[in-house]
Design a protein around this motif. Structure first.
Motif, PDB file in Angstrom:
ATOM      1  N   ASP A 175     -24.397  45.969 -27.139  1.00 33.45           N
ATOM      2  CA  ASP A 175     -24.772  44.546 -27.125  1.00 33.45           C
ATOM      3  C   ASP A 175     -25.210  44.079 -28.507  1.00 33.45           C
ATOM      4  OD1 ASP A 175     -24.194  43.916 -24.487  1.00 33.45           O
ATOM      5  OD2 ASP A 175     -26.161  44.551 -23.754  1.00 33.45           O
ATOM      6  N   LEU A 176     -25.934  44.925 -29.221  1.00 34.25           N
ATOM      7  CA  LEU A 176     -26.386  44.570 -30.569  1.00 34.25           C
ATOM      8  C   LEU A 176     -25.191  44.319 -31.488  1.00 34.25           C
ATOM      9  CD1 LEU A 176     -29.073  44.271 -32.157  1.00 34.25           C
ATOM     10  CD2 LEU A 176     -28.735  46.636 -32.937  1.00 34.25           C
ATOM     11  N   GLU A 177     -24.176  45.179 -31.401  1.00 33.54           N
ATOM     12  CA  GLU A 177     -22.979  45.010 -32.235  1.00 33.54           C
ATOM     13  C   GLU A 177     -22.248  43.716 -31.861  1.00 33.54           C
ATOM     14  OE1 GLU A 177     -22.326  46.623 -34.797  1.00 33.54           O
ATOM     15  OE2 GLU A 177     -22.724  48.769 -34.625  1.00 33.54           O
ATOM     16  N   PHE A 178     -22.082  43.460 -30.563  1.00 31.62           N
ATOM     17  CA  PHE A 178     -21.357  42.259 -30.154  1.00 31.62           C
ATOM     18  C   PHE A 178     -22.146  40.977 -30.440  1.00 31.62           C
ATOM     19  CE2 PHE A 178     -18.480  45.068 -27.779  1.00 31.62           C
ATOM     20  CZ  PHE A 178     -17.272  44.461 -28.094  1.00 31.62           C
ATOM     21  N   ASP A 179     -23.470  41.045 -30.373  1.00 31.27           N
ATOM     22  CA  ASP A 179     -24.272  39.877 -30.747  1.00 31.27           C
ATOM     23  C   ASP A 179     -24.039  39.520 -32.213  1.00 31.27           C
ATOM     24  OD1 ASP A 179     -25.282  39.766 -28.193  1.00 31.27           O
ATOM     25  OD2 ASP A 179     -27.219  40.694 -28.691  1.00 31.27           O
ATOM     26  N   ALA A 180     -23.995  40.559 -33.061  1.00 35.79           N
ATOM     27  CA  ALA A 180     -23.754  40.336 -34.491  1.00 35.79           C
ATOM     28  C   ALA A 180     -22.342  39.800 -34.723  1.00 35.79           C
ATOM     29  CB  ALA A 180     -23.963  41.640 -35.262  1.00 35.79           C
ATOM     30  N   LEU A 181     -21.367  40.348 -33.989  1.00 39.17           N
ATOM     31  CA  LEU A 181     -19.982  39.892 -34.126  1.00 39.17           C
ATOM     32  C   LEU A 181     -19.847  38.424 -33.713  1.00 39.17           C
ATOM     33  CD1 LEU A 181     -16.952  40.310 -34.560  1.00 39.17           C
ATOM     34  CD2 LEU A 181     -16.842  41.333 -32.269  1.00 39.17           C
ATOM     35  N   ASP A 182     -20.453  38.064 -32.597  1.00 46.29           N
ATOM     36  CA  ASP A 182     -20.360  36.678 -32.126  1.00 46.29           C
ATOM     37  C   ASP A 182     -21.006  35.708 -33.111  1.00 46.29           C
ATOM     38  OD1 ASP A 182     -19.001  37.492 -29.909  1.00 46.29           O
ATOM     39  OD2 ASP A 182     -20.695  37.351 -28.528  1.00 46.29           O
ATOM     40  N   GLU A 183     -22.129  36.106 -33.666  1.00 44.85           N
ATOM     41  CA  GLU A 183     -22.800  35.253 -34.658  1.00 44.85           C
ATOM     42  C   GLU A 183     -21.909  35.036 -35.877  1.00 44.85           C
ATOM     43  OE1 GLU A 183     -26.948  35.078 -37.281  1.00 44.85           O
ATOM     44  OE2 GLU A 183     -26.607  36.705 -35.841  1.00 44.85           O
ATOM     45  N   LEU A 184     -21.235  36.104 -36.303  1.00 47.14           N
ATOM     46  CA  LEU A 184     -20.328  36.007 -37.450  1.00 47.14           C
ATOM     47  C   LEU A 184     -19.159  35.070 -37.137  1.00 47.14           C
ATOM     48  CD1 LEU A 184     -19.297  36.914 -40.229  1.00 47.14           C
ATOM     49  CD2 LEU A 184     -18.316  38.932 -39.102  1.00 47.14           C
ATOM     50  N   LEU A 185     -18.578  35.208 -35.947  1.00 48.98           N
ATOM     51  CA  LEU A 185     -17.446  34.361 -35.578  1.00 48.98           C
ATOM     52  C   LEU A 185     -17.845  32.893 -35.480  1.00 48.98           C
ATOM     53  CD1 LEU A 185     -15.771  36.686 -32.922  1.00 48.98           C
ATOM     54  CD2 LEU A 185     -14.842  36.071 -35.164  1.00 48.98           C
ATOM     55  N   ARG A 186     -19.044  32.623 -35.018  1.00 51.36           N
ATOM     56  CA  ARG A 186     -19.527  31.227 -34.991  1.00 51.36           C
ATOM     57  C   ARG A 186     -19.597  30.665 -36.406  1.00 51.36           C
ATOM     58  NH1 ARG A 186     -23.308  33.602 -31.228  1.00 51.36           N
ATOM     59  NH2 ARG A 186     -22.774  33.015 -29.075  1.00 51.36           N
ATOM     60  N   GLY A 187     -20.057  31.505 -37.336  1.00 43.20           N
ATOM     61  CA  GLY A 187     -20.138  31.053 -38.725  1.00 43.20           C
ATOM     62  C   GLY A 187     -18.770  30.788 -39.326  1.00 43.20           C
ATOM     63  N   VAL A 188     -17.810  31.678 -39.060  1.00 36.58           N
ATOM     64  CA  VAL A 188     -16.445  31.488 -39.563  1.00 36.58           C
ATOM     65  C   VAL A 188     -15.851  30.220 -38.985  1.00 36.58           C
ATOM     66  CG1 VAL A 188     -14.100  32.432 -39.553  1.00 36.58           C
ATOM     67  CG2 VAL A 188     -16.053  33.955 -39.953  1.00 36.58           C
ATOM     68  N   SER A 189     -16.074  30.010 -37.695  1.00 34.32           N
ATOM     69  CA  SER A 189     -15.547  28.812 -37.036  1.00 34.32           C
ATOM     70  C   SER A 189     -16.139  27.542 -37.631  1.00 34.32           C
ATOM     71  CB  SER A 189     -15.838  28.885 -35.537  1.00 34.32           C
ATOM     72  OG  SER A 189     -15.365  27.744 -34.879  1.00 34.32           O
ATOM     73  N   ALA A 190     -17.435  27.575 -37.948  1.00 35.65           N
ATOM     74  CA  ALA A 190     -18.090  26.392 -38.514  1.00 35.65           C
ATOM     75  C   ALA A 190     -17.522  26.056 -39.891  1.00 35.65           C
ATOM     76  CB  ALA A 190     -19.595  26.628 -38.602  1.00 35.65           C
ATOM     77  N   VAL A 191     -17.257  27.106 -40.679  1.00 30.00           N
ATOM     78  CA  VAL A 191     -16.714  26.901 -42.023  1.00 30.00           C
ATOM     79  C   VAL A 191     -15.229  26.580 -41.965  1.00 30.00           C
ATOM     80  CG1 VAL A 191     -16.300  28.018 -44.261  1.00 30.00           C
ATOM     81  CG2 VAL A 191     -18.461  28.387 -43.068  1.00 30.00           C
ATOM     82  N   GLY A 192     -14.533  27.176 -40.976  1.00 32.94           N
ATOM     83  CA  GLY A 192     -13.103  26.955 -40.848  1.00 32.94           C
ATOM     84  C   GLY A 192     -12.280  27.690 -41.871  1.00 32.94           C
ATOM     85  N   GLU A 193     -12.807  28.822 -42.340  1.00 32.67           N
ATOM     86  CA  GLU A 193     -12.088  29.601 -43.352  1.00 32.67           C
ATOM     87  C   GLU A 193     -12.348  31.084 -43.111  1.00 32.67           C
ATOM     88  OE1 GLU A 193     -11.779  30.172 -48.213  1.00 32.67           O
ATOM     89  OE2 GLU A 193     -13.334  28.894 -47.345  1.00 32.67           O
ATOM     90  N   LEU A 194     -11.280  31.866 -43.142  1.00 34.57           N
ATOM     91  CA  LEU A 194     -11.383  33.313 -42.946  1.00 34.57           C
ATOM     92  C   LEU A 194     -10.902  34.014 -44.208  1.00 34.57           C
ATOM     93  CD1 LEU A 194     -11.880  35.716 -40.958  1.00 34.57           C
ATOM     94  CD2 LEU A 194      -9.432  35.577 -40.420  1.00 34.57           C
ATOM     95  N   THR A 195     -11.790  34.705 -44.892  1.00 31.34           N
ATOM     96  CA  THR A 195     -11.432  35.448 -46.088  1.00 31.34           C
ATOM     97  C   THR A 195     -11.085  36.881 -45.714  1.00 31.34           C
ATOM     98  OG1 THR A 195     -13.694  36.185 -46.521  1.00 31.34           O
ATOM     99  CG2 THR A 195     -13.035  34.047 -47.449  1.00 31.34           C
ATOM    100  N   LEU A 196     -10.415  37.587 -46.628  1.00 33.93           N
ATOM    101  CA  LEU A 196     -10.105  38.992 -46.390  1.00 33.93           C
ATOM    102  C   LEU A 196     -11.382  39.810 -46.242  1.00 33.93           C
ATOM    103  CD1 LEU A 196      -7.107  39.700 -48.797  1.00 33.93           C
ATOM    104  CD2 LEU A 196      -7.091  39.798 -46.294  1.00 33.93           C
TER     105      LEU A 196
END
Length: 479
Positions: free
Chosen positions: A109-130
């Protein structure tokens, strides 16, 4: 060998690095099967170090989630990770004892919580870097290695989770980072060797690493094999085992030729050639650290652990057949570059290849005539830009949907008339480009993608109907 490694009380021959692919850790049943295989190695007096891929299909789903977030589709990305979370939690419940489950579930759960938080940030910015993409896909191996280590503890194997990013040190070429072998060896001696000395079983994820500053990187798709070889080289292991879902390297793809045979023994050079030209069993870079340290590599089947698999060594025994295996590489593109002046005019070849180098586009095959260079490539990502620059020098023609057939064997040397035997076997197929490798262990030609299966079946019938039992299984090896 480093001073610390020399002082180790564990002989290097006792250390075996065991890499298990995605299908070998795809669910609780597969992970328990993996634990049984590792137990078998320990019962033989060996000291395993285990490298695991992400659970089957997880990397693809993480990439899809990253792509969705990069497009601003937050809900789509989070829906994908929710399904992945459920899959990992369900597997954990079937995998470990009731007293271990709360700790493992909390880690997941700790890993997936961190992953979801990261994806929310990427979605907000609208840019995915390598760099961000590397971090997102790293969760697959980080999760699977934790789960396998927990499974080992349930089986009494003293599983010890090691975050591979603390050991596999690379540059910052995100998406396909280059490892630093010296730094990796130092970290392995510092962090992993003590676990081996305490009779624990280290478990780490393949494919992932980090820069010296601790930024997550990946070694490219298929990089878990590379991780295993780097760990084996850094620990000066006695053997490296690549556990997959086939009985080793075979004479060709059994999905095309069901009667394909298992190759018992093959040289590093032959295996590397096969891997580069399309054989899916090994990642091409796997071979390099093993060659440098003269460490034998075994390709084995986790679903048929009793099978002897294929042994890859510096020198393989001689073979009655000129070839060991036939590989195919599809989705290739041929580029014909026709000069308006003499081809070998000073600087022309260099100018052409400088353009491919500029766009980091690898070339599989080259053929030249008086005024034309033909090259084949498997990456079309930058092809429009490459062709635009080439047209400043010459006329350019592009042909897609081509495939390369490669026959590999050290015993090509000394077989008079071998080319005529090959071409007579495929006389009904139109050949586009032909090459016999400068290293004299491969013969390759380019054909239409639609002709691949027929060409391979004809070649296999020609060269492997009467197989040498010292080198091949006389019974077809099942996929």
């Amino acid at each position: 060998m480093s001073a610390a490694a020399q002082k180790s009380s564990t002989p290097r021959s006792e250390i075996v690095v065991m890499k298990f692919g995605g299908t070998s850790v795809e669910d609780a049943v597969a992970m328990n099967r993996t634990a049984a295989i590792v137990r078998g190695r320990r019962e033989r007096g060996l000291r395993p170090v285990v490298v695991v891929s992400a659970m089957a299909k997880v990397t693809d789903q993480l990439l899809a989630a990253a792509d969705a977030a990069g497009r601003g589709d937050k809900q789509g990305a989070l829906a994908l990770t929710a399904r992945l979370r459920n899959r990992h939690c369900d597997t954990a419940a079937d995998l470990v004892s009731a007293d271990q489950l709360p700790e493992l579930r909390a880690a997941i759960d700790l890993e997936f919580d961190a992953l979801d938080e990261l994806l929310r940030g990427v979605s907000a910015v609208g840019e995915l870097t390598l760099r961000t993409s590397d971090f997102i896909v790293s969760f697959g191996e980080r999760l699977s290695s934790r789960m396998v280590a927990a499974a080992f503890r349930t089986h009494g194997l003293q599983g010890a989770h090691v975050d591979a990013r603390t050991c596999i040190i690379t540059d910052d070429n995100f998406g396909k980072a280059t490892p630093d072998s010296a730094a990796i060896e130092a970290k392995l001696v510092e962090l992993v060797l003590p676990l081996i000395e305490r009779n624990e079983t280290p478990v780490m994820g393949g494919f992932i690493g980090s820069t010296p500053a601790g930024i997550t990187t990946t070694l490219g798709r298929g990089g878990s094999d590379y991780t295993a070889a780097l760990v084996g080289g850094g620990l000066h292991a006695g053997a490296i085992e690549i556990w997959t879902d086939v009985n080793g390297i075979m004479t060709t793809d059994p999905r095309i030729v069901p009667e394909a045979l298992r190759v018992k023994s093959i040289s590093f050079e032959e295996a590397a050639e096969l891997a580069y030209f399309g054989a899916k069993v090994l990642h091409p870079a796997t071979i390099l650290p093993a060659v440098e340290k003269d460490i034998p590599v075994w390709v084995l089947n986790s679903r048929d652990a009793a099978n002897e698999g294929t042994k890859i060594t510096a020198v393989a025994p001689p073979c009655a057949s000129p070839f060991k295996s036939i590989a195919a590489k599809k989705r290739l593109t041929i580029i014909d570059i026709e000069s308006t002046r003499m081809l070998l005019a000073h600087g022309f070849l260099k100018a052409v290849f400088d353009i491919f180098d500029k766009y980091k586009c690898a070339i599989d095959m080259v053929s030249t005539s008086e005024v034309t260079i033909s090259v084949s490539v498997d990456s079309t990502q930058r092809l429009p830009e490459i062709c635009d620059e080439l047209r400043k020098l010459a006329t350019v023609k592009v042909e897609e949907k081509k495939a390369l057939i490669c026959l590999v064997g050290e015993d090509i040397r000394g077989h008079a008339g071998i080319a005529s035997q090959v071409f007579s076997a495929v006389s009904h197929v139109n050949l586009r480009m032909i090459s016999q490798g400068a290293n004299e262990i491969n013969m390759s030609f380019m054909i239409e993608e639609s002709d691949v299966e027929e060409a391979i079946r004809s070649l296999h019938k020609k060269f492997f109907t009467s197989a040498d039992p010292n080198v091949f299984d006389v019974v077809a090896a099942k996929a």
